[in-house]
Motif scaffolding. Structure first.
Motif, mmCIF file in Angstrom:
data_model
loop_
_atom_site.group_PDB
_atom_site.id
_atom_site.type_symbol
_atom_site.label_atom_id
_atom_site.label_comp_id
_atom_site.label_asym_id
_atom_site.label_seq_id
_atom_site.Cartn_x
_atom_site.Cartn_y
_atom_site.Cartn_z
ATOM 1 N N ASP A 15 3.343 9.038 9.967
ATOM 2 C CA ASP A 15 2.067 9.151 10.535
ATOM 3 C C ASP A 15 1.022 9.321 9.331
ATOM 4 O O ASP A 15 0.860 10.375 8.549
ATOM 5 C CB ASP A 15 1.953 10.555 11.333
ATOM 6 C CG ASP A 15 0.534 10.371 12.144
ATOM 7 O OD1 ASP A 15 -0.002 9.271 12.174
ATOM 8 O OD2 ASP A 15 0.053 11.672 12.368
ATOM 9 N N ILE A 16 0.557 8.192 8.730
ATOM 10 C CA ILE A 16 -0.146 8.146 7.655
ATOM 11 C C ILE A 16 -1.766 7.504 8.172
ATOM 12 O O ILE A 16 -1.700 6.963 9.212
ATOM 13 C CB ILE A 16 0.486 7.412 6.480
ATOM 14 C CG1 ILE A 16 0.823 6.017 6.851
ATOM 15 C CG2 ILE A 16 1.674 8.199 5.910
ATOM 16 C CD1 ILE A 16 1.007 5.303 5.906
ATOM 17 N N GLY A 17 -2.590 7.664 7.273
ATOM 18 C CA GLY A 17 -4.156 7.261 7.468
ATOM 19 C C GLY A 17 -3.784 5.455 7.020
ATOM 20 O O GLY A 17 -2.829 5.008 6.585
ATOM 21 N N PRO A 18 -4.943 4.844 7.109
ATOM 22 C CA PRO A 18 -5.101 3.654 6.704
ATOM 23 C C PRO A 18 -4.596 3.356 5.332
ATOM 24 O O PRO A 18 -4.613 4.249 4.391
ATOM 25 C CB PRO A 18 -6.445 3.110 6.935
ATOM 26 C CG PRO A 18 -6.864 4.160 7.951
ATOM 27 C CD PRO A 18 -6.235 5.416 7.541
ATOM 28 N N VAL A 19 -3.843 2.316 5.034
ATOM 29 C CA VAL A 19 -3.634 1.921 3.500
ATOM 30 C C VAL A 19 -4.077 0.736 2.990
ATOM 31 O O VAL A 19 -4.145 -0.217 4.069
ATOM 32 C CB VAL A 19 -1.694 1.875 3.392
ATOM 33 C CG1 VAL A 19 -1.293 1.368 2.258
ATOM 34 C CG2 VAL A 19 -1.287 3.128 3.958
ATOM 35 N N GLU A 20 -4.538 0.917 1.765
ATOM 36 C CA GLU A 20 -5.271 -0.358 1.324
ATOM 37 C C GLU A 20 -4.610 -0.791 -0.088
ATOM 38 O O GLU A 20 -3.826 0.007 -0.504
ATOM 39 C CB GLU A 20 -6.566 -0.081 0.818
ATOM 40 C CG GLU A 20 -7.554 0.220 1.984
ATOM 41 C CD GLU A 20 -8.819 0.649 1.441
ATOM 42 O OE1 GLU A 20 -9.277 -0.276 0.694
ATOM 43 O OE2 GLU A 20 -9.357 1.695 1.618
ATOM 44 N N TYR A 21 -4.676 -1.971 -0.396
ATOM 45 C CA TYR A 21 -4.123 -2.376 -1.501
ATOM 46 C C TYR A 21 -5.261 -2.970 -2.459
ATOM 47 O O TYR A 21 -6.045 -3.682 -1.745
ATOM 48 C CB TYR A 21 -3.021 -3.436 -1.459
ATOM 49 C CG TYR A 21 -3.098 -4.739 -1.405
ATOM 50 C CD1 TYR A 21 -3.596 -5.841 -2.153
ATOM 51 C CD2 TYR A 21 -3.428 -5.120 0.150
ATOM 52 C CE1 TYR A 21 -3.919 -7.018 -1.907
ATOM 53 C CE2 TYR A 21 -3.694 -6.435 0.476
ATOM 54 C CZ TYR A 21 -4.104 -7.621 -0.566
ATOM 55 O OH TYR A 21 -4.427 -8.920 -0.300
ATOM 56 N N LEU A 22 -5.347 -2.898 -3.609
ATOM 57 C CA LEU A 22 -6.338 -3.362 -4.437
ATOM 58 C C LEU A 22 -5.712 -4.026 -5.647
ATOM 59 O O LEU A 22 -4.384 -3.645 -6.170
ATOM 60 C CB LEU A 22 -7.232 -2.463 -5.220
ATOM 61 C CG LEU A 22 -8.191 -1.493 -4.288
ATOM 62 C CD1 LEU A 22 -8.773 -0.335 -4.907
ATOM 63 C CD2 LEU A 22 -9.233 -2.131 -3.709
ATOM 64 N N ILE A 23 -6.094 -5.203 -5.990
ATOM 65 C CA ILE A 23 -5.779 -5.871 -7.365
ATOM 66 C C ILE A 23 -6.978 -5.882 -8.342
ATOM 67 O O ILE A 23 -7.817 -6.287 -8.133
ATOM 68 C CB ILE A 23 -5.323 -7.525 -6.969
ATOM 69 C CG1 ILE A 23 -4.058 -7.640 -6.135
ATOM 70 C CG2 ILE A 23 -4.984 -8.012 -8.500
ATOM 71 C CD1 ILE A 23 -3.694 -8.677 -5.983
ATOM 72 N N TRP A 116 -8.752 10.346 3.901
ATOM 73 C CA TRP A 116 -9.784 10.732 4.645
ATOM 74 C C TRP A 116 -9.880 10.351 5.981
ATOM 75 O O TRP A 116 -10.654 10.643 6.753
ATOM 76 C CB TRP A 116 -11.073 10.503 3.771
ATOM 77 C CG TRP A 116 -11.329 9.009 3.490
ATOM 78 C CD1 TRP A 116 -10.867 8.468 2.407
ATOM 79 C CD2 TRP A 116 -11.895 8.087 4.463
ATOM 80 N NE1 TRP A 116 -11.197 7.063 2.578
ATOM 81 C CE2 TRP A 116 -11.759 6.820 3.694
ATOM 82 C CE3 TRP A 116 -12.573 8.210 5.625
ATOM 83 C CZ2 TRP A 116 -12.352 5.651 4.550
ATOM 84 C CZ3 TRP A 116 -13.047 6.918 6.098
ATOM 85 C CH2 TRP A 116 -12.750 5.787 5.654
ATOM 86 N N ALA A 117 -9.204 9.232 6.293
ATOM 87 C CA ALA A 117 -9.644 8.527 7.556
ATOM 88 C C ALA A 117 -8.296 8.999 8.460
ATOM 89 O O ALA A 117 -8.421 8.350 9.439
ATOM 90 C CB ALA A 117 -9.765 7.046 7.558
ATOM 91 N N ALA A 118 -7.465 9.519 8.037
ATOM 92 C CA ALA A 118 -5.954 9.689 8.853
ATOM 93 C C ALA A 118 -6.414 10.634 9.971
ATOM 94 O O ALA A 118 -5.877 10.138 11.211
ATOM 95 C CB ALA A 118 -5.099 10.644 8.033
ATOM 96 N N PRO A 119 -7.283 11.621 10.188
ATOM 97 C CA PRO A 119 -7.595 12.028 11.684
ATOM 98 C C PRO A 119 -7.937 10.911 12.499
ATOM 99 O O PRO A 119 -7.848 10.785 13.672
ATOM 100 C CB PRO A 119 -8.567 13.047 11.302
ATOM 101 C CG PRO A 119 -8.124 13.554 9.960
ATOM 102 C CD PRO A 119 -7.805 12.190 9.209
ATOM 103 N N PHE A 120 -9.079 9.915 12.047
ATOM 104 C CA PHE A 120 -9.676 9.184 12.938
ATOM 105 C C PHE A 120 -8.568 7.934 13.136
ATOM 106 O O PHE A 120 -8.474 7.566 14.381
ATOM 107 C CB PHE A 120 -10.890 8.404 12.155
ATOM 108 C CG PHE A 120 -11.360 7.182 12.809
ATOM 109 C CD1 PHE A 120 -12.043 7.372 14.053
ATOM 110 C CD2 PHE A 120 -11.205 6.002 12.634
ATOM 111 C CE1 PHE A 120 -12.709 6.370 14.677
ATOM 112 C CE2 PHE A 120 -11.438 4.867 13.121
ATOM 113 C CZ PHE A 120 -12.361 4.934 14.356
ATOM 114 N N ALA A 122 -5.614 8.339 13.499
ATOM 115 C CA ALA A 122 -4.549 9.076 14.595
ATOM 116 C C ALA A 122 -5.057 9.117 15.807
ATOM 117 O O ALA A 122 -4.619 8.855 17.013
ATOM 118 C CB ALA A 122 -4.100 10.435 14.273
ATOM 119 N N ALA A 123 -6.426 9.337 16.124
ATOM 120 C CA ALA A 123 -7.154 9.245 17.249
ATOM 121 C C ALA A 123 -7.020 7.927 17.988
ATOM 122 O O ALA A 123 -6.996 7.876 19.088
ATOM 123 C CB ALA A 123 -8.766 9.932 16.988
#
Length: 154
Positions: A15-23, A116-120, A122-123
Motif C-alpha cells: 500500500d503505497i502512494g503514487p509513484v513517479e519517475y524522473l529522468i 504526501w499523497a498516500a492518504p488521498f 488510499a481514499a
C-alpha cells in the motif's frame, strides 16, 4: 518505463502512494550534486520516499554506461540519502532514458513515492476510484498560461 512492480511479502502489492519517475539530464556531463540537499529535504520532511536511483552517462561517441555513486566524486553525496535504492529500474529503463540523451550528457533516473499523497490515493482506491488520466504539466506551459491570464485581466 518498464519499472518492476512494487511487491511486499508473498506477492502482495504494497500500500503505497503514487509513484513517479524522473529522468534529469545534465548536458555536457556537468553534474555537480547540487540537487542532493534539496532532495534530502524532500525525504527528511516525509514528502517523498526514494525507491530507486540510477546514474547514466553517454560519452561523445554515444556509448552509454551506468555509473555507480562511489565511482564519481560528484555523486558521492547521494550515498548519504535516506533511500531504499535498488532493483526497480531495469536495463530497458536505462535504454529508454539513454535515447533522449545527447552525446556527452549524463542523467539521473529517479523513482520516488509521493508519500504526501498516500492518504488521498488510499481514499480513491477505497472508493473504487481509478486514475483515468494524469500528467505533469511543464513549468513553461504554466508560466505562459499565467502570463496570458494576467494580460487578459489587465
Amino acid at each position: 518505463m518498464t519499472l518492476r512492480g512494487c511487491w511486499g511479502q508473498k506477492g502482495q502489492a504494497m500500500d503505497i502512494g503514487p509513484v513517479e519517475y524522473l529522468i534529469l539530464g545534465f548536458p555536457g556531463n556537468t553534474f555537480t550534486g547540487q540537487i542532493v540537499p534539496e532532495l534530502a529535504k524532500l525525504i527528511d520532511s516525509g514528502l517523498v520516499r526514494i525507491i530507486d536511483l540510477t546514474f547514466i552517462t553517454k560519452d561523445a561517441a554515444g556509448q552509454v554506461e551506468v555509473v555507480e555513486y562511489d565511482a564519481v566524486e560528484e555523486l558521492a553525496a547521494f550515498a548519504g540519502l535516506d533511500a531504499e535504492v535498488g532493483g526497480i529500474l531495469t536495463d530497458e529503463d536505462v535504454a529508454h532514458a539513454a535515447l533522449s540523451l545527447e552525446p556527452n550528457t549524463s542523467a539521473a533516473l529517479l523513482v520516488w513515492e509521493d508519500t504526501w499523497a498516500a492518504p488521498f490515493a488510499a481514499a480513491v482506491r477505497n472508493a473504487n476510484g481509478v486514475i483515468l488520466e494524469g500528467a505533469r504539466i511543464p513549468r513553461e506551459f504554466i508560466e505562459q498560461a499565467m502570463s496570458a491570464l494576467d494580460d487578459a485581466l489587465a
